[in-house]
Design a protein around this motif. Structure first.
Motif, short mmCIF file in Angstrom:
data_model
loop_
_atom_site.label_atom_id
_atom_site.label_comp_id
_atom_site.label_asym_id
_atom_site.label_seq_id
_atom_site.Cartn_x
_atom_site.Cartn_y
_atom_site.Cartn_z
N THR A 190 -85.40 10.16 -29.98
CA THR A 190 -85.05 10.91 -28.76
C THR A 190 -86.15 10.91 -27.70
N PRO A 210 -83.91 22.24 -19.68
CA PRO A 210 -83.05 21.20 -20.27
C PRO A 210 -83.60 20.55 -21.55
N LEU A 224 -84.55 19.21 -25.19
CA LEU A 224 -83.79 19.09 -26.44
C LEU A 224 -84.30 20.16 -27.41
N ASP A 232 -79.84 20.35 -30.95
CA ASP A 232 -79.60 18.93 -30.65
C ASP A 232 -79.88 18.03 -31.85
N SER A 286 -76.50 16.15 -31.78
CA SER A 286 -75.53 16.56 -30.76
C SER A 286 -75.26 15.39 -29.80
N LYS A 339 -75.80 15.43 -26.74
CA LYS A 339 -76.95 15.35 -25.82
C LYS A 339 -78.11 14.56 -26.45
N ALA A 376 -77.23 10.91 -26.37
CA ALA A 376 -77.43 10.35 -25.02
C ALA A 376 -78.92 10.10 -24.79
N ALA A 377 -79.76 11.04 -25.22
CA ALA A 377 -81.21 10.88 -25.03
C ALA A 377 -81.71 9.65 -25.78
#
Ligand SMILES: Cc1ncc(COP(=O)(O)O)c(C=O)c1O
Length: 396
Positions: free
Chosen positions: A75, A164, A166, A188, A210, A212, A215-216
């Motif tokens: 991440t 924002p 993680l 996350d 998660s 998110k 996506a990271a």
């Protein structure tokens, strides 16, 4: 020694006979149809254990330390700032790993007797106007201290700061022992291992991620190979692995998931762990000793760290108990060396197993000439008997 050994360290825990039997099967082709179905069964059960519908679970042949690394390298990018909280020895090790991987770690100091302080985290995140912090990492149940952090409150703190970052949580000694909600608490990456609440031998570890976090991972630049999520996910779509998985441990996992989810039920599992933790604390106080955890909201349900009085060595007490009664207790880790012993009361465990454990500790303390009142076993027994009379209050 004859009889069952008492492995009362806070993990690895004793593995139930039926889980051992489930694993005692011929090794199968990990690219064949039987194996794919086994993995799918395990992943479905694990989703319930992590309390997630949105999360995706990745299963590694590896220990918890590997799952820590997987969380970070998938991440984050070199030089990214991560905010971690010093709850004890394991939080310190995770922080050291992050630094070795080239992350810029900010470690909020703690006293090893409290969990992560949501207010301190919120304050730090509010001050980060440029949003340089990319991840907040917290250990849910600090196995070195017997202190849990309030993961839902930390989530609210992150949200209150409008940050924002993680959110990554280590549940290695809490998953399937202490209530943990991956989705509801907006985590996350949840990191876990097989050898504690899941009642398996060491050797499997997990990331629950998660959308998110996923996506990271697409833009994260830390080098990764063995731990790479993308290859795992690509292979996992059909229930297979990019390399040889721990096949027989998965048979055991399917069995333990049946026990936890279909037979006992997660709520009853959590209540049982709370009951044993409360009985243990009553014993400790009746001995006249002190529990390391200071805030009742943060008492661990899976282990209790007990302070020995000044002038006594906790490792000497442990040695006497092992030699006399074949019972292993957890040692004091890091700066707690010699000062505490840890009683594991997690996994495949029941009221009478706890009473045997506490009897061994009470006898051992006396043999080691630690000045205690011989009242602990009785206090725990009274509590457990009361719970048995009023099953509805068993978790009180
Ligand atoms: C909270 C916690 N985190 C991480 C670890 C490291 O896991 P492992 O020893 O499986 O690599 C442990 C091990 O006991 C732990 O208790």
């Amino acid at each position: 020694m004859p009889g069952r050994p008492f492995l009362q360290i806070p993990g690895p825990t004793l593995v139930p006979e039926r889980v051992m039997r489930a694993m005692a099967q011929a090794v199968i082709d990990h690219r064949g149809p039987t194996f794919g179905a086994l993995v799918q069964d395990c992943l479905a059960g694990l989703k319930d254990v992590f309390q997630t519908t949105r999360g995706q679970i990745l299963l590694y042949p590896g220990s918890g330390t590997g799952a820590w690394e997987a969380a970070l390298v998938n991440t984050l990018s070199p030089g990214d700032r991560v905010l971690m909280y010093e709850t004890g020895h394991f939080a310190t090790l995770w922080q050291k790993m992050a630094a070795k991987l080239g992350l810029d770690v900010e470690f909020i100091a703690g006293d090893w007797r409290h969990g992560a302080d949501p207010e301190a985290l919120e304050k730090r995140l509010r001050a980060d106007a440029e949003k340089r912090i990319k991840a907040v990492c917290v250990v849910h149940n600090e196995t070195s201290t017997g202190v849990t952090s309030r993961i839902g409150d930390v989530r609210r703190a992150i949200d209150a700061a409008g940050h924002p970052a993680l959110y990554m949580v280590d549940t290695i000694s809490s998953l399937a022992s202490i209530d943990y909600r991956h989705d509801e608490w907006g985590v996350d990456v949840t990191v876990a291992g097989s050898q504690k609440g899941l009642m398996l031998p060491p050797g499997l570890s997990f990331n629950c991620i998660s959308p998110k976090a996923l996506a990271a991972s697409k833009s994260a630049r830390l080098p990764r190979s063995y731990w790479a999520w993308d290859e795992m996910i690509a292979n996992g779509k059909t229930g297979y692995f990019p390399y040889t998985p721990a096949t027989n441990l998965l048979y055991g996992l399917r069995e333990s998931l049946t026990m936890l989810l279909e037979e006992e039920g997660l709520d009853a599992v959590f209540a049982r762990h709370q009951r044993h933790a409360e009985a243990t604390r009553r014993a400790v106080r009746a001995w006249g000793l002190e529990v390391l955890a200071l805030d009742p909201r943060e008492y661990s349900a899976s282990l209790t760290a007990v302070l020995v009085p000044a002038g006594h060595d906790a490792d000497h007490v442990r040695k006497i108990i092992l030699e006399a009664f074949d019972m292993s207790l957890g040692t004091g880790l890091g700066k707690l060396g010699g000062k505490v012993f840890r009683i594991g009361h997690l996994g495949d465990f029941n009221d009478l197993a706890l009473m045997g454990t506490l009897a061994g500790v009470e006898m051992g303390l006396t043999l080691a000439s630690v000045p205690v009142k011989r009242e602990g076993v009785r206090a725990a027994m009274e509590y457990l008997a009361d719970c048995a009379k009023a099953p509805a209050r068993r978790a009180a």
